[in-house]
Write a protein that holds these residues in place. Structure first.
Motif, short mmCIF file in Angstrom:
data_model
loop_
_atom_site.label_atom_id
_atom_site.label_comp_id
_atom_site.label_asym_id
_atom_site.label_seq_id
_atom_site.Cartn_x
_atom_site.Cartn_y
_atom_site.Cartn_z
N ALA A 1 -59.09 79.80 -49.20
CA ALA A 1 -59.00 80.70 -50.35
C ALA A 1 -57.60 81.30 -50.45
CB ALA A 1 -60.04 81.81 -50.23
N TYR A 2 -57.03 81.68 -49.32
CA TYR A 2 -55.68 82.23 -49.33
C TYR A 2 -54.69 81.23 -49.90
CZ TYR A 2 -51.08 83.49 -47.58
OH TYR A 2 -49.73 83.77 -47.51
N GLU A 3 -54.79 79.98 -49.48
CA GLU A 3 -53.86 78.96 -49.97
C GLU A 3 -54.01 78.75 -51.49
OE1 GLU A 3 -54.65 75.59 -47.50
OE2 GLU A 3 -54.20 76.72 -45.67
N LEU A 4 -55.24 78.80 -51.97
CA LEU A 4 -55.45 78.68 -53.42
C LEU A 4 -54.86 79.87 -54.15
CD1 LEU A 4 -59.18 77.47 -53.47
CD2 LEU A 4 -57.15 76.09 -54.00
N ALA A 5 -54.97 81.05 -53.55
CA ALA A 5 -54.45 82.26 -54.20
C ALA A 5 -52.92 82.25 -54.30
CB ALA A 5 -54.92 83.50 -53.45
N VAL A 6 -52.29 81.60 -53.34
CA VAL A 6 -50.82 81.52 -53.36
C VAL A 6 -50.33 80.69 -54.55
CG1 VAL A 6 -48.81 80.58 -52.14
CG2 VAL A 6 -50.53 81.91 -50.89
N THR A 7 -51.04 79.62 -54.84
CA THR A 7 -50.58 78.69 -55.88
C THR A 7 -51.27 78.87 -57.23
OG1 THR A 7 -52.23 77.04 -55.24
CG2 THR A 7 -50.09 76.95 -54.13
N GLY A 8 -52.49 79.43 -57.22
CA GLY A 8 -53.32 79.41 -58.42
C GLY A 8 -54.05 78.07 -58.51
N VAL A 9 -55.01 77.99 -59.42
CA VAL A 9 -55.83 76.78 -59.56
C VAL A 9 -55.98 76.43 -61.04
CG1 VAL A 9 -57.15 77.19 -57.47
CG2 VAL A 9 -57.96 78.13 -59.62
N ALA A 10 -56.29 75.17 -61.29
CA ALA A 10 -56.55 74.75 -62.67
C ALA A 10 -57.90 75.28 -63.13
CB ALA A 10 -56.52 73.23 -62.76
N LEU A 11 -57.95 75.78 -64.35
CA LEU A 11 -59.19 76.29 -64.93
C LEU A 11 -59.95 75.13 -65.57
CD1 LEU A 11 -60.66 79.06 -65.60
CD2 LEU A 11 -59.67 78.79 -67.89
N PRO A 12 -61.17 74.82 -65.08
CA PRO A 12 -61.93 73.74 -65.69
C PRO A 12 -62.29 74.04 -67.15
CG PRO A 12 -62.81 74.27 -63.53
CD PRO A 12 -61.84 75.36 -63.89
N GLU A 13 -62.51 73.00 -67.92
CA GLU A 13 -62.82 73.17 -69.34
C GLU A 13 -64.07 74.02 -69.53
OE1 GLU A 13 -62.37 73.23 -73.19
OE2 GLU A 13 -60.94 72.11 -71.93
N ALA A 14 -65.10 73.79 -68.72
CA ALA A 14 -66.33 74.56 -68.86
C ALA A 14 -66.10 76.03 -68.56
CB ALA A 14 -67.42 74.00 -67.95
N HIS A 15 -65.25 76.35 -67.59
CA HIS A 15 -64.93 77.74 -67.29
C HIS A 15 -64.16 78.36 -68.45
CE1 HIS A 15 -65.38 77.35 -62.63
NE2 HIS A 15 -66.10 76.43 -63.26
N ALA A 16 -63.31 77.57 -69.08
CA ALA A 16 -62.55 78.07 -70.23
C ALA A 16 -63.47 78.45 -71.38
CB ALA A 16 -61.52 77.03 -70.69
N ARG A 17 -64.55 77.68 -71.56
CA ARG A 17 -65.51 78.03 -72.61
C ARG A 17 -66.22 79.34 -72.28
NH1 ARG A 17 -66.31 72.31 -72.49
NH2 ARG A 17 -68.16 72.53 -71.17
N THR A 18 -66.55 79.55 -71.01
CA THR A 18 -67.15 80.81 -70.61
C THR A 18 -66.17 81.96 -70.82
OG1 THR A 18 -68.48 79.69 -68.93
CG2 THR A 18 -68.23 82.07 -68.70
N LEU A 19 -64.92 81.74 -70.47
CA LEU A 19 -63.89 82.76 -70.67
C LEU A 19 -63.80 83.15 -72.14
CD1 LEU A 19 -61.50 84.52 -69.84
CD2 LEU A 19 -60.05 82.48 -69.95
N GLU A 20 -63.84 82.16 -73.02
CA GLU A 20 -63.75 82.45 -74.45
C GLU A 20 -64.89 83.37 -74.89
OE1 GLU A 20 -63.24 80.07 -78.71
OE2 GLU A 20 -63.72 78.97 -76.87
N ALA A 21 -66.10 83.11 -74.38
CA ALA A 21 -67.25 83.93 -74.74
C ALA A 21 -67.16 85.33 -74.14
CB ALA A 21 -68.54 83.25 -74.30
N CYS A 22 -66.64 85.40 -72.91
CA CYS A 22 -66.65 86.67 -72.17
C CYS A 22 -65.33 87.43 -72.24
CB CYS A 22 -66.99 86.40 -70.70
SG CYS A 22 -68.60 85.64 -70.48
N ALA A 23 -64.40 86.97 -73.07
CA ALA A 23 -63.08 87.60 -73.16
C ALA A 23 -63.13 89.09 -73.45
CB ALA A 23 -62.22 86.87 -74.20
N PRO A 24 -64.07 89.60 -74.28
CA PRO A 24 -64.10 91.04 -74.51
C PRO A 24 -64.26 91.87 -73.24
CG PRO A 24 -65.41 89.93 -76.16
CD PRO A 24 -65.04 88.89 -75.14
N ALA A 25 -64.86 91.28 -72.20
CA ALA A 25 -65.02 91.99 -70.93
C ALA A 25 -63.94 91.63 -69.93
CB ALA A 25 -66.40 91.69 -70.33
N LEU A 26 -63.49 90.37 -69.93
CA LEU A 26 -62.56 89.91 -68.91
C LEU A 26 -61.10 90.18 -69.24
CD1 LEU A 26 -64.21 86.51 -67.94
CD2 LEU A 26 -63.93 88.49 -66.45
#
Length: 472
Positions: A142-167
């Motif tokens: 997890a630490y190594e992923l946090a250093v670089t960041g990760v690619a956001l999957p398409e399905a997660h991006a759709r959730t983000l779009e719906a939940c953007a008012p909170a996130l």
């Protein structure tokens, strides 16, 4: 995505809702870690890669199967109600509208929605009981992923779009909408400061958030945002061992906690001759067992399923609700909004009380006492629907795990059946003839849950969440 043979012992593997999460768990299995070690490493990786759904500021549940003894243990590290200090009353929450399936859902966020988090404590307790490798080794992926960041999957991006008012309000804007544009599939998700938080977690252990250096920061941050969280709430938090329910599904035994949505009870209520019913008649019987009285919130949740080479299984589901939009300054950690989740608010809530949840990580045991399936799901009130359908697919219909998880589902709310495209027409017609209203969705959708499972038929994550299954 790989599959194991239908017969014989379940192959070791990891299933998760993000490739980086699954790889973190597999890395620990390859290093000789137990199922518990790999599950903890994967959960910590979700706190970097799947922050649309979960995080260190959330809570969850774990189910562990010990292959040598056949014992199943369920741990509750869900959030608890703050306020035991008695010196602070929570202020008002902030209401946000989130559109889901075209229908607005009202949630509340802000400091007053923050309950006592359990993810760090839960990971620590799972490791203490069943881990083999050093704690620092489990935090490393997890630490190594946090250093670089990760690619956001398409399905997660759709959730983000719906939940953007909170996130996306406040500090979340720079993370989820840098430059004023929401992240899209394939974009880098990066949390400034999160690597530092994980480095401290590796060094100090989970106590960091409860009695250690971050405890006072947690209290100050939540109270500045109008919440009631206090130092006594954090210091008194404990992981709880909960009773294990069981139900028969054909020759198999399903073992899990008693969740708010009664998953195990639902399985027990299915007709004993389910395998012999014609599929249309079976659909009507399953719909009757699944009747869901009006609960259909989104539920930002994710799940990890792991089986190790010794046949032990560890399944963990975590969530932070939508997220409170209250961030630990400089550490990239969003806090949960569970007190703003209407379907979880019960009359018996009081300071210090553990909140209820629909989450239900489970294991299935065959007639010989060996593991058949380790599974769980995201999806709030659809968790039960997704798990029941997947188990029927694998254990009754003989599908491999990817096919069972990917096939179209239907979910029942009151007198309406919500159906994904591809549900067999004769089954839908039978439901209508039996008096159900039918709402056919235009696409396979994350509304219908997000199963991850390892068992007979292989390892798989839900395509609705861009999940993956990896075998050792």
């Amino acid at each position: 995505m790989e599959n194991s043979p239908r017969a014989g012992r379940v192959a070791a593997g990891v299933a998760a809702s993000h490739p980086a999460t699954a790889e973190a768990g597999l890395r620990i299995l390859r290093a000789g870690g137990s199922a518990a070690d790999a599950a903890v490493a994967a959960v910590l990786a979700t706190c970097v890669a799947e922050t649309v759904y979960t995080g260190l500021g959330g809570g969850g549940f774990a189910t562990y199967f010990d292959a040598a003894s056949g014992e199943v243990t369920c741990l509750d590290f869900f959030v608890s109600v703050p306020g035991t200090d008695g010196d602070r009353r929570a202020g008002p929450m902030t209401a946000v509208d989130v559109f889901f399936g075209g229908v607005p859902q009202v949630y509340s966020i802000g400091g007053a929605s923050v309950a006592v988090p359990g993810v760090p404590a839960g990971c620590g307790e799972v490791h203490r009981r069943w881990g083999r490798l050093p704690w620092e080794a489990l935090v490393a992926p997890a630490y190594e992923l946090a250093v670089t960041g990760v690619a956001l999957p398409e399905a997660h991006a759709r959730t983000l779009e719906a939940c953007a008012p909170a996130l996306a309000p406040g500090d979340g804007a720079a993370i989820y909408a840098p430059g004023g544009r929401l992240l899209r599939g394939g974009d880098r998700l990066f949390h400034p400061g999160l690597a530092s938080a994980l480095e401290a977690l590796a060094a100090d252990g989970p106590a960091l958030f409860y009695t250690g250096a971050y405890a006072s920061l947690l209290v100050e941050t939540v109270r500045a945002a109008g919440g009631a969280l206090g130092p006594m709430d954090l210091a008194a938090y404990r992981v709880i061992e909960t009773p294990v329910d069981h139900a028969r599904l054909g020759p198999y035994r399903v073992r899990a906690r008693h969740d708010l949505n009664r998953t195990v009870d639902t399985i027990a209520a299915l007709p004993p001759g389910l395998a012999d019913l014609p599929r249309p008649a079976r659909a009507v019987a399953v719909a009757a067992a699944l009747r869901d009285r009006g609960r259909q919130k989104i539920g930002d949740t994710t799940h990890i399923s792991v089986v190790d080479p010794d046949g032990n299984a560890c399944v963990i589901t975590t969530t932070m609700g939508l997220g409170a939009a209250v961030w630990l300054p400089g550490l990239g950690v969003n806090l949960n909004s569970m007190l703003g989740e209407g379907e979880l608010i019960t009359d018996d809530l009081a300071p210090g009380r553990r909140m209820s949840s629909n989450m239900c990580p489970l294991v299935v045991i065959d007639e010989s006492g060996a593991l058949a399936v380790a599974a769980g799901s995201a999806g709030a009130s659809r968790i039960r629907t997704a798990l029941v359908d997947t188990l029927i697919g694998v254990l009754i219909d003989g599908l491999d795990m990817p096919s069972a998880i990917a096939r179209p589902r239907f979910h029942v709310v009151d007198d309406t059946v919500h159906a994904e495209p591809g549900c067999p027409r004769d089954e839908l017609d039978a439901l209508v003839e039996a008096g159900w209203q039918l709402r056919e969705w235009p696409e396979i959708n994350h509304y219908f849950g997000g199963v991850t499972a390892v068992g007979v038929g292989g390892a798989a994550g839900d395509p609705r969440r861009d999940g993956v299954g990896l075998l050792l």
